[in-house]
Design an enzyme around this catalytic site. Structure first.
Site, short mmCIF file in Angstrom:
data_model
loop_
_atom_site.label_atom_id
_atom_site.label_comp_id
_atom_site.label_asym_id
_atom_site.label_seq_id
_atom_site.Cartn_x
_atom_site.Cartn_y
_atom_site.Cartn_z
CE LYS A 136 -10.16 14.84 -0.58
NZ LYS A 136 -8.90 14.17 -0.31
CG HIS A 160 -6.04 11.56 6.29
ND1 HIS A 160 -7.38 11.73 6.49
CD2 HIS A 160 -5.95 10.93 5.08
CE1 HIS A 160 -8.07 11.24 5.47
NE2 HIS A 160 -7.21 10.75 4.61
CG MET A 215 -13.75 9.33 -26.39
SD MET A 215 -12.82 10.36 -27.55
CE MET A 215 -11.34 9.41 -27.79
CG ASP A 216 -17.41 10.29 -27.92
OD1 ASP A 216 -16.90 11.01 -27.04
OD2 ASP A 216 -16.85 10.05 -29.02
C1 LIG Z 1 -7.00 15.01 4.72
C2 LIG Z 1 -8.34 14.42 4.49
N1 LIG Z 1 -9.28 14.55 5.42
C3 LIG Z 1 -10.52 14.04 5.27
C4 LIG Z 1 -10.87 13.33 4.12
C5 LIG Z 1 -12.26 12.76 4.01
O1 LIG Z 1 -12.21 11.37 3.95
P1 LIG Z 1 -13.56 10.54 3.74
O2 LIG Z 1 -14.05 10.92 2.38
O3 LIG Z 1 -13.14 9.12 3.83
O4 LIG Z 1 -14.49 10.97 4.78
C6 LIG Z 1 -9.92 13.18 3.12
C7 LIG Z 1 -10.26 12.44 1.91
O5 LIG Z 1 -9.51 11.89 1.19
C8 LIG Z 1 -8.62 13.74 3.29
O6 LIG Z 1 -7.68 13.61 2.36
#
Ligand SMILES: Cc1ncc(COP(=O)(O)O)c(C=O)c1O
Length: 377
Positions: free
Chosen positions: A41, A168, A316-317
C-alpha cells in the site's frame, strides 16, 4: 548503483536485490506452508508499488495488500495476477470495478456486508471478501465481542464468499507485550467460534512484520509483512533476530557552494546565523519533495562520507547544509539524504527520530516529484 541522468539529481534508488533478500528472509522465517501477503500500500511504502510488486511476484509473494481500490487497479493493470486485498475501506459503488478486476475487499461492518451482498446478488455476481475483526486495535473491524451477531449474518450471505478473516495488532514495533497476547487470545476465541459453526474461511491471518519476526503463534495461514520487506526493522532490538537490507536510498547533489562570512543568515527567518566564516552548500531538495521542514536545524546529510548538518530552515525546494568542516567539497558532489555513503549511514529510523515520527512516515512521505530509479546490484 546506476547513474541518474534525469537532470534534477534528487532521486530515490530502489535496490531490488535487497528487496529479494528481505523476502527470502521472511520465507525462511515462516516456512514454505504459510502464505505471504506483501503489503504494498501507499505506493509500496513509497518505493514504487508496481516495480516492487513485480519483483515480489518473482520472489514468491502469494498475495498483495493495498489500502485503496485505485492502488489495487494499478497493480492489476500492470499485470499482477495474485490476489489483491483492499484493506482500508470499501464502498458499495465500487462493486463493479472490484468484481471486474477480481479484487478482494475487506469488510468490517455488518451493514456494508449486507449492502455488498445485496448489490452483488442484484448483479448476479459473486465477490470474495475478507472479514476484519477488531480485537483491540480500535480501528476498522467488527468487534470480537459482537461475534454472535455478525456470525449470524455470515450465514445469510448469498453472493459474498468469505475467503479470509483477520485482525491487526495495535503494537507494530514489538509484539511481546500483554496487550498483544490479549488480542491474540481474543482472535483465537473468535476463530474457534467460526470453526464450531463451520464458517472458518481458508485464510486466517494476523501477523504484521513484528509478529512475523517474533510470534509464530500469530502466523495462522498467512502473514502480512510491510515495513520489513523494505529492509526496516519494526524496532532496533529485532536486528538480532533477522538480517534485513534497506531497499531505498535518497540522494541529491550540491547545487551551489558558497563561502559566507561570520554572522551570515541562512534561509528563512534567520534561524541559523554563521558563527565563523563558513562553507554553505545549497541542495535541490525541499519539503515539497517530502524532505520534512521539521529537519530544519536538526537533521544531517552525508557528504564525502561525513555528516553535514542542515543549516536553517528547509525550504519548499531547497535546503542548505554546513560543509565547513568537510574537506574538498565541490559543487556537484553527491549528497546522501537517506542511506549509505562509504562507512556512514542515515537510516529511516534516524531521520524519523529527528522529526519525531516513525520510519513508515519517512518512507511514505517521499514526494511524487522524486523519481524512483529501480536497480539490481
Ligand atoms: C492491516 C495491516 N496489515 C499489515 C500491515 C503491515 O504492518 P508492518 O508494516 O508493521 O509490517 C499494515 C500496515 O500498516 C496494516 O495496516
Amino acid at each position: 548503483m546506476p547513474n541518474n541522468s534525469l537532470g534534477r539529481p534528487t532521486v530515490c534508488f530502489i535496490d531490488h536485490d535487497a528487496l529479494r533478500w528481505n523476502m527470502r528472509q521472511i520465507r525462511a522465517k515462516v516456512g514454505a506452508k504459510i502464505k505471504i501477503l506483501c503489503m504494498v500500500k501507499a505506493n509500496g511504502y513509497g518505493h514504487g508499488a508496481t516495480a516492487v510488486s513485480q519483483t515480489l511476484t518473482g520472489s514468491g509473494a502469494d498475495a498483495f495488500g493495498v489500502a485503496t481500490m485505485e492502488e489495487a487497479v494499478e497493480l492489476r493493470q500492470a499485470g499482477m495476477s495474485a490476489p489483491i486485498i483492499v484493506l482500508a475501506g470499501v464502498f458499495p459503488d465500487q462493486l463493479g470495478e472490484l468484481i471486474s478486476n477480481e479484487l478482494v475487499p475487506v469488510v468490517y461492518d455488518v451493514e456494508i456486508l449486507k449492502q455488498l451482498d445485496a448489490e452483488a446478488q442484484r448483479r448476479q455476481k459473486t465477490l470474495g471478501v475478507h472479514l476484519k475483526i477488531d480485537t483491540g486495535m480500535g480501528r476498522l473491524g467488527v468487534l470480537a465481542a459482537d461475534a454472535k451477531e455478525w456470525i449470524a449474518e455470515l450465514k445469510n450471505l448469498r453472493a459474498l464468499k468469505l475467503e479470509g478473516v483477520f485482525s491487526h495488532f495495535s503494537h507494530a514495533e514489538s509484539v511481546e507485550g500483554d496487550y498483544t497476547r490479549k488480542q491474540l487470545a481474543i482472535f483465537n476465541e473468535v476463530i474457534a467460534q467460526l470453526r464450531a459453526q463451520v464458517l472458518a474461511p481458508p485464510l486466517v491471518h494476523f501477523a504484521n512484520s513484528a509478529a512475523t519476526i517474533t510470534m509464530p503463534a500469530a502466523y495462522f495461514d498467512m502473514v502480512r509483512p510491510g515495513i520489513m520487506l523494505y529492509g526496516v526493522y519494526p524496532s532496533a532490538a529485532m536486528a538480532s533476530q533477522i538480517v534485513l537490507k534497506p531497499v531505498l536510498s535518497w540522494k541529491t547533489k550540491i547545487l551551489q557552494l558558497k563561502k559566507v562570512p561570520s554572522g551570515a543568515s541562512i534561509s528563512y527567518g534567520q534561524t541559523f546565523v554563521t558563527k565563523r566564516e563558513s562553507l554553505i552548500a545549497t541542495l535541490p531538495v525541499g519539503y515539497a519533495d517530502g524532505y520534512s521542514r521539521l529537519l530544519s536545524n536538526r537533521g544531517a546529510v552525508l557528504v564525502g562520507g561525513q555528516r553535514a548538518p542542515i543549516a536553517g530552515r528547509v525550504c519548499m525546494d531547497l535546503t542548505m547544509i554546513d560543509v565547513t568542516d568537510i574537506r574538498n567539497v565541490q559543487q556537484g558532489d553527491e549528497v546522501v539524504l537517506l542511506g549509505r555513503q562509504g562507512p556512514a549511514e542515515i537510516s529511516a529510523d534516524e531521520m524519523a527520530a529527528w522529526t519525531n515520527t516513525i520510519s513508515y512516515e519517512i518512507l511514505t512521505s517521499v514526494g511524487a516529484r522524486v523519481p524512483r530509479i529501480h536497480y539490481n546490484t
